[in-house]
Design a protein around this motif. Structure first.
Motif, PDB file in Angstrom:
ATOM      1  N   VAL A 258      28.499 -16.999 106.521  1.00 43.35           N
ATOM      2  CA  VAL A 258      29.450 -16.934 105.406  1.00 43.35           C
ATOM      3  C   VAL A 258      28.707 -16.919 104.073  1.00 43.35           C
ATOM      4  O   VAL A 258      29.009 -16.112 103.181  1.00 43.35           O
ATOM      5  N   ALA A 259      27.718 -17.799 103.932  1.00 46.97           N
ATOM      6  CA  ALA A 259      26.978 -17.880 102.671  1.00 46.97           C
ATOM      7  C   ALA A 259      26.242 -16.580 102.370  1.00 46.97           C
ATOM      8  O   ALA A 259      26.244 -16.099 101.227  1.00 46.97           O
ATOM      9  N   HIS A 260      25.628 -15.997 103.386  1.00 47.77           N
ATOM     10  CA  HIS A 260      24.821 -14.787 103.174  1.00 47.77           C
ATOM     11  C   HIS A 260      25.679 -13.533 103.078  1.00 47.77           C
ATOM     12  O   HIS A 260      25.561 -12.742 102.129  1.00 47.77           O
ATOM     13  N   ASP A 261      26.561 -13.335 104.054  1.00 42.79           N
ATOM     14  CA  ASP A 261      27.309 -12.080 104.117  1.00 42.79           C
ATOM     15  C   ASP A 261      28.461 -12.026 103.121  1.00 42.79           C
ATOM     16  O   ASP A 261      28.743 -10.971 102.545  1.00 42.79           O
ATOM     17  N   ALA A 262      29.149 -13.148 102.939  1.00 43.43           N
ATOM     18  CA  ALA A 262      30.321 -13.144 102.066  1.00 43.43           C
ATOM     19  C   ALA A 262      29.961 -13.354 100.601  1.00 43.43           C
ATOM     20  O   ALA A 262      30.623 -12.806  99.712  1.00 43.43           O
ATOM     21  N   PHE A 263      28.905 -14.150 100.337  1.00 48.41           N
ATOM     22  CA  PHE A 263      28.577 -14.489  98.952  1.00 48.41           C
ATOM     23  C   PHE A 263      27.205 -13.995  98.506  1.00 48.41           C
ATOM     24  O   PHE A 263      26.853 -14.133  97.333  1.00 48.41           O
ATOM     25  N   GLY A 264      26.420 -13.462  99.422  1.00 45.65           N
ATOM     26  CA  GLY A 264      25.109 -12.950  99.045  1.00 45.65           C
ATOM     27  C   GLY A 264      24.100 -14.019  98.685  1.00 45.65           C
ATOM     28  O   GLY A 264      23.129 -13.739  97.971  1.00 45.65           O
ATOM     29  N   LEU A 265      24.285 -15.241  99.175  1.00 44.39           N
ATOM     30  CA  LEU A 265      23.338 -16.314  98.879  1.00 44.39           C
ATOM     31  C   LEU A 265      22.073 -16.145  99.714  1.00 44.39           C
ATOM     32  O   LEU A 265      22.125 -15.728 100.873  1.00 44.39           O
ATOM     33  N   THR A 321      36.090 -19.526  99.455  1.00 46.61           N
ATOM     34  CA  THR A 321      36.165 -18.103  99.804  1.00 46.61           C
ATOM     35  C   THR A 321      37.263 -17.389  99.024  1.00 46.61           C
ATOM     36  O   THR A 321      37.184 -16.173  98.803  1.00 46.61           O
ATOM     37  N   LEU A 322      38.281 -18.130  98.602  1.00 42.39           N
ATOM     38  CA  LEU A 322      39.391 -17.513  97.870  1.00 42.39           C
ATOM     39  C   LEU A 322      39.136 -17.421  96.373  1.00 42.39           C
ATOM     40  O   LEU A 322      39.610 -16.487  95.712  1.00 42.39           O
ATOM     41  N   LEU A 323      38.372 -18.373  95.824  1.00 45.11           N
ATOM     42  CA  LEU A 323      38.282 -18.489  94.369  1.00 45.11           C
ATOM     43  C   LEU A 323      36.901 -18.229  93.788  1.00 45.11           C
ATOM     44  O   LEU A 323      36.787 -17.775  92.646  1.00 45.11           O
ATOM     45  N   ALA A 324      35.843 -18.539  94.528  1.00 41.37           N
ATOM     46  CA  ALA A 324      34.500 -18.459  93.949  1.00 41.37           C
ATOM     47  C   ALA A 324      34.000 -17.023  93.915  1.00 41.37           C
ATOM     48  O   ALA A 324      34.164 -16.278  94.888  1.00 41.37           O
ATOM     49  N   PRO A 325      33.372 -16.602  92.823  1.00 36.28           N
ATOM     50  CA  PRO A 325      32.787 -15.257  92.762  1.00 36.28           C
ATOM     51  C   PRO A 325      31.538 -15.167  93.624  1.00 36.28           C
ATOM     52  O   PRO A 325      30.841 -16.158  93.846  1.00 36.28           O
ATOM     53  N   ALA A 326      31.261 -13.974  94.138  1.00 35.30           N
ATOM     54  CA  ALA A 326      30.106 -13.776  95.010  1.00 35.30           C
ATOM     55  C   ALA A 326      28.808 -13.989  94.244  1.00 35.30           C
ATOM     56  O   ALA A 326      28.679 -13.608  93.081  1.00 35.30           O
ATOM     57  N   GLY A 327      27.832 -14.602  94.935  1.00 33.42           N
ATOM     58  CA  GLY A 327      26.501 -14.773  94.375  1.00 33.42           C
ATOM     59  C   GLY A 327      26.428 -15.700  93.188  1.00 33.42           C
ATOM     60  O   GLY A 327      25.476 -15.647  92.419  1.00 33.42           O
ATOM     61  N   ASP A 328      27.406 -16.560  92.999  1.00 40.03           N
ATOM     62  CA  ASP A 328      27.436 -17.425  91.836  1.00 40.03           C
ATOM     63  C   ASP A 328      27.263 -18.877  92.269  1.00 40.03           C
ATOM     64  O   ASP A 328      27.450 -19.228  93.434  1.00 40.03           O
ATOM     65  N   ARG A 329      26.932 -19.725  91.291  1.00 39.03           N
ATOM     66  CA  ARG A 329      26.716 -21.137  91.570  1.00 39.03           C
ATOM     67  C   ARG A 329      27.951 -21.818  92.165  1.00 39.03           C
ATOM     68  O   ARG A 329      27.816 -22.650  93.072  1.00 39.03           O
ATOM     69  N   PRO A 330      29.173 -21.517  91.690  1.00 41.39           N
ATOM     70  CA  PRO A 330      30.347 -22.164  92.295  1.00 41.39           C
ATOM     71  C   PRO A 330      30.456 -21.945  93.803  1.00 41.39           C
ATOM     72  O   PRO A 330      30.918 -22.833  94.523  1.00 41.39           O
ATOM     73  N   ALA A 331      30.034 -20.779  94.292  1.00 41.22           N
ATOM     74  CA  ALA A 331      30.087 -20.527  95.733  1.00 41.22           C
ATOM     75  C   ALA A 331      29.157 -21.479  96.475  1.00 41.22           C
ATOM     76  O   ALA A 331      29.538 -22.076  97.494  1.00 41.22           O
TER      77      ALA A 331
END
Length: 450
Positions: A258-265, A321-331
């Motif tokens: 989830v962290a890598h694919d959904a948010f690019g972390l 997953t609903l509110l945080a922008p991808a690749g950002d600190r909030p995620a």
């Protein structure tokens, strides 16, 4: 505790060296069969653990299956092809399934309830160190000598530790009730786990449904009669253990994806996320084990609070997953907080729930110590396998229904949140002592699977 530490290191060792093995043996295309080889033999041996415990000394079983573990590790280390490595993995898995039940049987049989709770808490705490030192050992040895040495260098210490434990292991002083060997249902359980992990692309949904259904049917047969229908007592505790494991492992084992694919972390971020649940679980379990909830009311209060924390953890990840922008600190922060809450809730409820299942009631419920030792291992493992495999399959392809990784994560955690509500209900049932004559829980349990 040393044995549990080494067992934890084995798990992290396997995860760490797998990419190195696949690269050298050109076996990335066999990840599916390798996963099946790691799961199916384990599920084959778990249900027959009660049969083994009722016929052989615990110390002897520990030594024999430790030798089998070592043999499997050596086969992996000398493998010249990926199929040979898969065979070694299957041998190790056979031993792991038996050892899981035998070890739980030793705790159930040889310790009074108060000490049992402390041991269960200590075993959870040991994973604090295993989760860190396991990957460190694997990386260090693999870098210095290669992954083959990493597979075997720790074996002398493991053998020595198990021999010492076997020599001091208390044996039963009364004649044991002979337990049946449910080989047919064990094979069904193993087959279901293999089908569940088949990489069938667009047909993966069918594999999950068929494999999951077969596993649940087999679990209903190998667990004590009436487990899934029970509204109180230890049978209800087993159902609660299965559902709690499904929610927790379904939510946490896929966090890196989830962290890598959904948010690019990157790994520097999601490494903290996947470590958080284990650390929180171990820390909470250490406190819970030293302050057990021994009565029904105390257990229900603690279990409900812990269940709410687990559900809150799922809700936080869903909200992320609903509110945080991808690749950002909030995620990153959202996933980290949700993961920590999941571990905190699990660590709070797990020792008490496990202890409640293993403690034999004064009135008797027809479940022997050996059978219950096998039952708790099967219940937890089935919940883990069903939820984690289905979650990985959904996040990997969305079953052809959902394209975006972020949307897949949203659907997954929405489903897990609904399952968490069910979890709260079954935890309440687990907090009720069985009444005499209720739920068919008094008297002998009908042997099954002969």
């Amino acid at each position: 505790m040393l044995v549990e530490f080494l067992a934890g290191m084995q798990r992290y060792l396997s995860q760490t060296v797998l990419p190195l093995v696949a690269d050298e043996l050109d076996g990335a295309h066999l990840y599916g069969p390798l996963d099946a080889a790691a799961q199916a033999p384990t599920f084959l041996m778990m249900p027959v653990g009660a049969w083994l415990l009722s016929r052989f000394r615990v110390g002897r079983l520990l030594v024999v299956f430790t030798v089998v573990t070592a043999a499997g590790a050596v086969l992996c280390a000398v493998a010249t092809s990926m199929p040979a490595f898969v065979v070694g993995t299957a041998v190790r898995a056979l031993a792991a399934g038996a050892l899981a039940t035998v070890s739980m049987g030793a705790i159930s049989r040889g310790l009074p309830p108060r000490y049992r709770q402390l041991v269960l808490a200590g075993m959870s705490g040991v994973w604090l160190f295993s989760s860190v030192l396991g990957p460190v050992y694997a990386v260090a040895v693999s870098t210095a000598f290669g992954w083959r040495w990493a597979m075997v260098l720790y074996l002398p210490l493991l053998l020595l530790a198990r021999l010492l434990v076997a020599r001091s292991m208390p044996e039963r002083t009364q004649p044991a009730e002979a337990e049946p060997a449910p080989w047919a249902w064990s094979v069904a359980l193993a087959t279901g786990s293999a089908v569940l992990s088949l990489p069938l692309g667009a047909w993966s949904a069918l594999a999950v449904l068929v494999g999951g259904g077969l596993m649940l049917r087999a679990a209903a047969a190998v667990l004590p009669d009436g487990t899934f229908r029970a509204r109180s007592g230890r049978r209800a505790g087993l159902t609660a253990l299965l559902v709690v494991a499904a929610v927790y492992f379904g939510a946490t084992m896929v966090l890196s994806v989830v962290a890598h694919d959904a948010f690019g972390l990157g790994a520097g971020h999601f490494g903290f996320v996947i470590a958080a649940p284990g650390f929180a679980w171990a820390a909470a379990a250490l406190w819970t084990g030293s302050h057990p909830a021994l009565d029904d009311a105390g257990f229900r209060r603690r279990a409900l609070r812990a269940g709410v924390v687990v559900a809150l953890g799922v809700a936080v990840v869903l909200g992320t997953t609903l509110l945080a922008p991808a690749g950002d600190r909030p995620a990153f922060v959202g996933l980290l907080v949700g993961a920590a809450l999941l571990g905190l809730g699990m660590g709070t409820v797990y020792p008490d729930l496990l202890g409640r299942c293993l403690s034999r009631p004064e009135q008797g419920d027809g479940i022997s110590e050996d059978r219950m030792a096998a039952a708790v291992v099967v219940a937890e493992s089935v919940g883990l396998a069903l939820a984690s495999t289905a979650a990985y399959g959904w996040l990997g392809g969305g079953l052809g229904l959902v394209e975006e990784p972020l949307q897949r994560a949203q659907v997954l955690y929405a489903v897990l949140l609904a399952l968490a509500v069910v979890m709260l209900r079954v935890l309440v049932r687990a907090g009720r002592s069985a009444q005499v004559g209720a739920e068919g829980e008094r008297g002998a349990v009908r042997p099954r699977g002969r």
